[in-house]
Design a protein around this motif. Sequence first.
Motif, PDB file in Angstrom:
ATOM      1  N   GLY A 240       0.780  -1.223   0.000  1.00 44.50           N
ATOM      2  CA  GLY A 240       0.000   0.000   0.000  1.00 44.50           C
ATOM      3  C   GLY A 240       0.811   1.272   0.000  1.00 44.50           C
ATOM      4  O   GLY A 240       0.235   2.372   0.058  1.00 44.50           O
ATOM      5  N   THR A 241       2.126   1.185  -0.101  1.00 44.22           N
ATOM      6  CA  THR A 241       2.980   2.376  -0.097  1.00 44.22           C
ATOM      7  C   THR A 241       3.055   2.970  -1.503  1.00 44.22           C
ATOM      8  O   THR A 241       3.353   2.252  -2.472  1.00 44.22           O
ATOM      9  N   TYR A 242       2.787   4.258  -1.614  1.00 40.79           N
ATOM     10  CA  TYR A 242       2.985   4.933  -2.898  1.00 40.79           C
ATOM     11  C   TYR A 242       4.472   4.920  -3.249  1.00 40.79           C
ATOM     12  O   TYR A 242       5.316   5.247  -2.414  1.00 40.79           O
ATOM     13  N   VAL A 243       4.771   4.533  -4.478  1.00 43.35           N
ATOM     14  CA  VAL A 243       6.166   4.368  -4.897  1.00 43.35           C
ATOM     15  C   VAL A 243       6.697   5.752  -5.274  1.00 43.35           C
ATOM     16  O   VAL A 243       6.763   6.140  -6.445  1.00 43.35           O
ATOM     17  N   GLY A 244       7.073   6.495  -4.232  1.00 43.57           N
ATOM     18  CA  GLY A 244       7.448   7.891  -4.386  1.00 43.57           C
ATOM     19  C   GLY A 244       8.741   8.113  -5.119  1.00 43.57           C
ATOM     20  O   GLY A 244       9.088   9.252  -5.435  1.00 43.57           O
ATOM     21  N   SER A 245       9.449   7.044  -5.417  1.00 38.24           N
ATOM     22  CA  SER A 245      10.677   7.175  -6.211  1.00 38.24           C
ATOM     23  C   SER A 245      10.407   7.271  -7.696  1.00 38.24           C
ATOM     24  O   SER A 245      11.226   7.831  -8.435  1.00 38.24           O
ATOM     25  N   SER A 246       9.246   6.741  -8.172  1.00 33.98           N
ATOM     26  CA  SER A 246       9.211   6.381  -9.584  1.00 33.98           C
ATOM     27  C   SER A 246       7.874   6.415 -10.294  1.00 33.98           C
ATOM     28  O   SER A 246       7.859   6.504 -11.514  1.00 33.98           O
ATOM     29  N   TYR A 247       6.747   6.293  -9.624  1.00 36.86           N
ATOM     30  CA  TYR A 247       5.544   5.826 -10.316  1.00 36.86           C
ATOM     31  C   TYR A 247       4.387   6.813 -10.343  1.00 36.86           C
ATOM     32  O   TYR A 247       3.227   6.435 -10.200  1.00 36.86           O
ATOM     33  N   VAL A 248       4.669   8.103 -10.541  1.00 38.94           N
ATOM     34  CA  VAL A 248       3.630   9.067 -10.889  1.00 38.94           C
ATOM     35  C   VAL A 248       3.472   9.074 -12.410  1.00 38.94           C
ATOM     36  O   VAL A 248       4.457   9.054 -13.144  1.00 38.94           O
ATOM     37  N   TYR A 249       2.207   9.085 -12.855  1.00 34.59           N
ATOM     38  CA  TYR A 249       1.883   9.226 -14.275  1.00 34.59           C
ATOM     39  C   TYR A 249       0.988  10.456 -14.440  1.00 34.59           C
ATOM     40  O   TYR A 249       0.114  10.718 -13.606  1.00 34.59           O
ATOM     41  N   ALA A 250       1.175  11.205 -15.525  1.00 27.04           N
ATOM     42  CA  ALA A 250       0.296  12.334 -15.831  1.00 27.04           C
ATOM     43  C   ALA A 250       0.572  12.790 -17.257  1.00 27.04           C
ATOM     44  O   ALA A 250       1.595  12.441 -17.857  1.00 27.04           O
ATOM     45  N   THR A 251      -0.341  13.590 -17.795  1.00 22.56           N
ATOM     46  CA  THR A 251      -0.095  14.214 -19.093  1.00 22.56           C
ATOM     47  C   THR A 251       0.954  15.310 -18.936  1.00 22.56           C
ATOM     48  O   THR A 251       1.126  15.871 -17.847  1.00 22.56           O
ATOM     49  N   PRO A 252       1.650  15.663 -20.013  1.00 19.81           N
ATOM     50  CA  PRO A 252       2.591  16.786 -19.920  1.00 19.81           C
ATOM     51  C   PRO A 252       1.942  18.084 -19.448  1.00 19.81           C
ATOM     52  O   PRO A 252       2.547  18.847 -18.693  1.00 19.81           O
ATOM     53  N   ARG A 253       0.710  18.344 -19.868  1.00 20.56           N
ATOM     54  CA  ARG A 253       0.031  19.556 -19.396  1.00 20.56           C
ATOM     55  C   ARG A 253      -0.182  19.520 -17.883  1.00 20.56           C
ATOM     56  O   ARG A 253      -0.071  20.558 -17.219  1.00 20.56           O
ATOM     57  N   ASP A 254      -0.494  18.363 -17.347  1.00 21.01           N
ATOM     58  CA  ASP A 254      -0.670  18.268 -15.897  1.00 21.01           C
ATOM     59  C   ASP A 254       0.670  18.283 -15.170  1.00 21.01           C
ATOM     60  O   ASP A 254       0.771  18.825 -14.062  1.00 21.01           O
ATOM     61  N   LEU A 255       1.702  17.698 -15.757  1.00 22.40           N
ATOM     62  CA  LEU A 255       3.034  17.828 -15.170  1.00 22.40           C
ATOM     63  C   LEU A 255       3.449  19.296 -15.113  1.00 22.40           C
ATOM     64  O   LEU A 255       4.098  19.735 -14.153  1.00 22.40           O
ATOM     65  N   ALA A 256       3.037  20.068 -16.122  1.00 25.50           N
ATOM     66  CA  ALA A 256       3.338  21.501 -16.119  1.00 25.50           C
ATOM     67  C   ALA A 256       2.609  22.212 -14.982  1.00 25.50           C
ATOM     68  O   ALA A 256       3.116  23.211 -14.444  1.00 25.50           O
ATOM     69  N   ARG A 257       1.433  21.740 -14.592  1.00 19.55           N
ATOM     70  CA  ARG A 257       0.749  22.323 -13.435  1.00 19.55           C
ATOM     71  C   ARG A 257       1.612  22.174 -12.178  1.00 19.55           C
ATOM     72  O   ARG A 257       1.719  23.102 -11.365  1.00 19.55           O
TER      73      ARG A 257
END
Length: 382
Positions: A240-257
């Motif tokens: 149940g641990t969020y893999v804070g090293s590696s595993y966020v996904y998002a669109t480039p527009r949302d990464l820009a946010r």
Amino acid sequence: MQRLVLSCCTVASLLVAREAAAACPTGVTWPAADWPEALVRGPTADAADDYLFTLTGRDEDRKGIRTDGVVIVHRGRIVYERYARGYARHNRHLAWSVSKSFLNAMVGVGVGRGALTVDDSICDHYDPGPELCDVTVGDLLDWGSGIDWNEGYEDDPYYLSSVIAMLYGIGSGDMAAFVASQGLAETPGTVYRYSSGDSVLLSAVLASALGPGLAGDYPWEFVFDPIGMTSAMFERDLAGTYVGSSYVYATPRDLARFGYLALREGCWAGEQLLPEGWIAASTQPNPSFQVGESYDHFLRDGDAVPGRHWWLNLPVPDLAHERRWPAAPPDTFAGLGHWGQTIFVIPSADLVLVRTADDREAGFDQNRYLELALALAAEDSP
């Protein structure tokens, strides 16, 4: 052990200027459901197209520059955007280690809410075993835990890599427990060693500090929802641990946010989401790095200077370390991820750059990329 005084005039002047502007800014553009656009056309945009999106090797061989998407935001508006290789603006992209910068922000919100402090022992919130109780939350933010760790990727034998074992092997079921089981190699807080293990352990510490009411939802409550990252996903391990090293996904527009949140010192549409001064403190050379032998042992050739889960463009003359991106101002900082994922933030130019990619070999020139982005910004007249 005493810490070095790093580039005193450069660091001090940047911090003074940024802390003076720490209150939420007024009179700036904030994206609502989508970004406003003011696309720059002409020779500079054409040069960016040519450099960023000209395939220099066979795609099936995974060679050469392999850009999937680029979004450049200047003064709160998209001035450049393009996609390739089957990607479009609605496609999520794995951020790899840019995820670490997201984790920094989530810890910041937790600190702001009083759930933990950077000086807390990790044992105040999570049980890693007594050997690690001298490790603080700040040590994990610094990649300075002292935990025995080998951050080896494709170029190293897989059986020697701690991070491959954590993400894909015997440690993948409970990644934080696997990290804790590695034991200490150095005194916590005295040696900088880049470690995805530190980041995953930090994610577990944060969740434990927040308690069961928030542990499952904090990425959305703390960051994703307030800034409108509707595409965001964050993978967890089996424990149940969020893999804070590696595993966020998002669109480039949302990464820009997210980059824009950092650009605005943790503010969003007039609300201070991160504690005042959190971004400024996170984007100066981190305390563990400032111990001289950290550089000698563990800073890889060509790396940027480490902040707290961000990367910096500051020179460190005492460690014979030059600015990583000389074309960009010294206040530039970045979230950097495997295979070419980047979020660059340039406060003095009011600029955020996002690039998603699949660069499987060296060759992409980040300095050239920054040079082109700054030229585009210069052509975007007020």
